[in-house]
Design an enzyme around this catalytic site. Structure first.
Site, PDB file in Angstrom:
ATOM      1  N   SER A   1       0.829  -1.211   0.000  1.00 49.80           N
ATOM      2  CA  SER A   1       0.000   0.000   0.000  1.00 49.80           C
ATOM      3  C   SER A   1       0.858   1.253   0.000  1.00 49.80           C
ATOM      4  CB  SER A   1      -0.916   0.013   1.234  1.00 49.80           C
ATOM      5  OG  SER A   1      -1.787  -1.080   1.222  1.00 49.80           O
TER       6      SER A   1
HETATM    7  N1  SAM Z   1      -0.710  -4.831   4.109  1.00 52.25           N
HETATM    8  C1  SAM Z   1      -0.110  -5.140   2.846  1.00 52.25           C
HETATM    9  C2  SAM Z   1       1.296  -4.571   2.738  1.00 52.25           C
HETATM   10  O1  SAM Z   1       1.701  -3.799   3.601  1.00 52.25           O
HETATM   11  O2  SAM Z   1       2.013  -4.938   1.795  1.00 52.25           O
HETATM   12  C3  SAM Z   1      -1.028  -4.668   1.748  1.00 52.25           C
HETATM   13  C4  SAM Z   1      -1.112  -5.665   0.651  1.00 52.25           C
HETATM   14  S1  SAM Z   1      -2.301  -5.502  -0.607  1.00 52.25           S
HETATM   15  C5  SAM Z   1      -2.856  -3.861  -0.676  1.00 52.25           C
HETATM   16  C6  SAM Z   1      -3.688  -6.415   0.037  1.00 52.25           C
HETATM   17  C7  SAM Z   1      -3.425  -7.875   0.296  1.00 52.25           C
HETATM   18  O3  SAM Z   1      -4.662  -8.479   0.698  1.00 52.25           O
HETATM   19  C8  SAM Z   1      -2.949  -8.683  -0.906  1.00 52.25           C
HETATM   20  O4  SAM Z   1      -1.723  -9.289  -0.601  1.00 52.25           O
HETATM   21  C9  SAM Z   1      -4.058  -9.726  -1.119  1.00 52.25           C
HETATM   22  O5  SAM Z   1      -3.586 -10.970  -1.580  1.00 52.25           O
HETATM   23  C10 SAM Z   1      -4.644  -9.810   0.257  1.00 52.25           C
HETATM   24  N2  SAM Z   1      -6.010 -10.355   0.338  1.00 52.25           N
HETATM   25  C11 SAM Z   1      -7.068 -10.127  -0.469  1.00 52.25           C
HETATM   26  N3  SAM Z   1      -8.148 -10.816  -0.035  1.00 52.25           N
HETATM   27  C12 SAM Z   1      -7.746 -11.479   1.090  1.00 52.25           C
HETATM   28  C13 SAM Z   1      -8.400 -12.349   2.004  1.00 52.25           C
HETATM   29  N4  SAM Z   1      -9.691 -12.702   1.893  1.00 52.25           N
HETATM   30  N5  SAM Z   1      -7.686 -12.846   3.039  1.00 52.25           N
HETATM   31  C14 SAM Z   1      -6.379 -12.528   3.197  1.00 52.25           C
HETATM   32  N6  SAM Z   1      -5.711 -11.720   2.363  1.00 52.25           N
HETATM   33  C15 SAM Z   1      -6.393 -11.186   1.321  1.00 52.25           C
END
Ligand code: SAM
Length: 222
Positions: free
Chosen positions: A67
């Protein structure tokens, strides 16, 4: 727990980033200190290291992103984790937000949908010395019942609705920070549990990758 990564090049860039975040309205000095302490360039592919301290999202593989720093700072500010609090993060991704929460002395439980991202970020966080955390790969929309209730839950992907399961895993006084909307824009919500009641506050708009899961988007609908 404050780690120091004092390479001059990145240290100066982190200082500039702090200035940008302050200009954009981030006020919480503990959050700013955590951003200053965590080396964001180590959470991305080295090919993007030069952009690590620009205020932008960057690719981390599998169509996902780390993010934007402003988003991480704002969500953390709204969550306001206190030392020792139990925080559930949905969407470990690169592990950067996890590290910011650890840096604020929370005990972090974090769930990532992609097993490969879960493995890489877990190794990275442990190598960097973060110990007060539990990670798993799975569908975070179902929360983590074995460790509930949580003082805070932070969702780092955009949801179509607020997952009821996550609300139910909040402790009394617990806060759920979650972006909710369509697949292009989401409104940041803070839902606070007071006994069996929930109050909802709305903040500004963001754009996240989709939250995919049982109480999120279908894999095919995004
Ligand atoms: N907090 C992360 C970082 O600092 O890098 C942000 C990563 S990205 C914006 C959002 C993440 O949510 C992705 O890696 C995606 O695979 C994950 N994601 C989406 N749906 C999800 C779910 N149901 N359970 C767990 N992770 C999920």
């Amino acid at each position: 727990m404050i780690h120091n990564y004092n390479e001059p090049k990145y240290k100066n860039r982190r200082k500039n980033l702090l200035r940008t975040l302050t200009e954009k309205g981030i006020r919480d000095t503990k959050v700013l200190a955590a951003i200053e302490a965590v080396p964001r360039h180590l959470f991305i592919d080295s090919a993007f290291a030069d952009s690590a301290y620009e205020d932008c999202a960057l690719p981390i593989g599998f169509g996902q992103t780390i993010s934007q720093p402003y988003t991480v700072a704002r969500q953390t500010e709204l969550l306001a984790p206190q030392p020792g609090e139990r925080i559930l993060e949905i969407g470990t991704g690169s592990g950067y937000q996890t590290a910011i929460l650890c840096q604020l002395d929370a005990f972090v439980y974090s769930i990532e949908r992609f097993p490969q991202l879960y493995q890489v970020s877990g190794k990275r966080l442990r190598t960097m010395g973060y110990r007060k955390l539990m990670l798993k790969s799975g569908d975070g929309t179902l929360g983590w019942a074995a460790y509930a209730p949580f003082n805070g839950i932070i969702v780092t992907a955009g949801a179509p609705v607020v997952p009821e399961t996550l609300k139910q895993q909040l402790a009394d006084g617990g806060r759920l920070i979650i972006p909710v909307g369509n697949n292009t824009t989401q409104t940041m919500l803070r839902i606070t549990r007071i006994g069996d009641d929930f109050s909802t506050e709305e903040f500004s708009s963001f754009t996240f990758v989709p939250l995919i899961g049982h109480e999120g988007w279908n894999n095919s609908s995004t």
